[in-house]
Scaffold this active site. Structure first.
Site, PDB file in Angstrom:
ATOM      1  N   GLU A  24      -7.293   4.482  12.688  1.00 42.67           N
ATOM      2  CA  GLU A  24      -6.101   4.364  13.528  1.00 42.67           C
ATOM      3  C   GLU A  24      -5.936   5.595  14.399  1.00 42.67           C
ATOM      4  OE1 GLU A  24      -2.176   5.099  11.438  1.00 42.67           O
ATOM      5  OE2 GLU A  24      -3.393   4.473   9.701  1.00 42.67           O
ATOM      6  N   ASP A  72       0.851  -1.185   0.000  1.00 48.15           N
ATOM      7  CA  ASP A  72       0.000   0.000   0.000  1.00 48.15           C
ATOM      8  C   ASP A  72       0.887   1.235   0.000  1.00 48.15           C
ATOM      9  OD1 ASP A  72       0.048   1.161   2.997  1.00 48.15           O
ATOM     10  OD2 ASP A  72      -0.097  -1.020   3.157  1.00 48.15           O
TER      11      ASP A  72
END
Length: 288
Positions: free
Chosen positions: A178, A87
């Site tokens: 997150e 990613d």
């Protein structure tokens, strides 16, 4: 002294005209700067100050650390074949996709958006480049739950690269949940408030695309900020972040992970990922 006092003091219409022209030009220049890709708009002023440094797992490494240093230190013995992937975000800039493909990357996720105004200035090169190299690819949204509602951020994501199509090479969008890079870990929300926000995003994404987003998170953050909610396991695939030789304990409800971000550097540009299955299963998940 006000602008009115200044114009009276000068007693000169041309001065007023020049001031008006200057103010208008300044406002136009400011709006152009704020509207440029890769920057935050005025509604993010004082909040989203470094979106190009907020990538998938950028805060996981800071808060949870790592016991890996790339491929050489990780020995994984999974129960099924793992498909390698990666990613990236604007931090990687223009990516050598043919090089990553030749080294074995079969899928990629690309950061598309953050909050309700930021778009990755390298998105086209990364999203289209990974596809053209042969990879199954998708995009992700870095969530800022204290900035705006979940549905609003889902709408922004879908409108700026987060869509989905059943072509077998486009993964459903991922929601990056997150640690807050700008303040309180849980963005000032209670566990129930956070669950509601994620549900709002997930349901709106599903309404717009027909797919539920993959949820990216770490077990530690999820436990702290959602109360270890099991509300999403039935509909949302899990992308777990843990920089170690195993995924460890998963959040409640999920019996397995679909993706695992296991290191923040290694063979491929960006973060290192594994899909929990063979390449044909990656394609099946993409197709829905």
């Amino acid at each position: 002294m006000s602008h009115g006092d200044l114009s009276v003091m000068h007693g000169n219409g041309s001065v007023r005209a020049r001031l008006t022209l200057f103010t208008g030009l300044l406002a136009t220049m400011l709006s152009l700067v704020l509207a440029a890709p890769g920057t935050a708009h005025a509604d993010d002023s004082g909040h989203m100050t470094h979106p190009d440094l907020d990538w998938l797992g950028s805060q996981i490494k800071i808060h949870e650390g790592s016991d890996t240093a790339g491929d050489s230190k990780v020995v994984v013995t999974p129960t099924v074949t793992q498909t390698p992937g990666m990613d990236v975000s604007s931090y990687q800039g223009d990516v050598n996709w043919s090089g990553a493909w030749s080294k074995g990357a079969k899928f990629a996720y690309v950061k598309a958006t953050e909050g309700t105004s930021y778009t990755n200035p390298y998105f086209a090169q990364q999203y289209n480049g990974s596809y053209n190299a042969g990879m199954v690819r998708g995009s992700y949204h870095f969530a800022l739950p204290d900035l705006s509602g979940g549905a609003a951020q889902a709408d922004y994501f879908v409108a700026h690269g987060g869509g989905w199509s059943a072509d077998g090479k486009t993964l459903p969008g991922a929601l990056d949940m997150e640690y807050n890079p700008y303040g309180a870990t849980c963005y000032g929300k209670s566990a129930s408030g956070m669950v509601s926000w994620i549900q709002s995003f997930s349901n709106e994404y599903h309404a717009k695309t027909g797919r539920y987003p993959t949820i990216y998170t770490s077990t530690s953050w999820w436990t702290t900020c959602t109360g270890n909610s099991s509300a999403f396991a039935a509909k949302n695939a899990l992308w777990i972040a843990r920089y170690s030789s195993s995924v460890g304990t998963l959040p409640t409800g999920w019996g397995y992970q679909t993706f695992w971000q296991w290191a923040d550097s290694g063979t491929f540009p960006g973060d290192q990922d594994k899909f929990n299955g063979t390449l044909d299963r990656v394609k099946a998940y993409a197709k829905g």
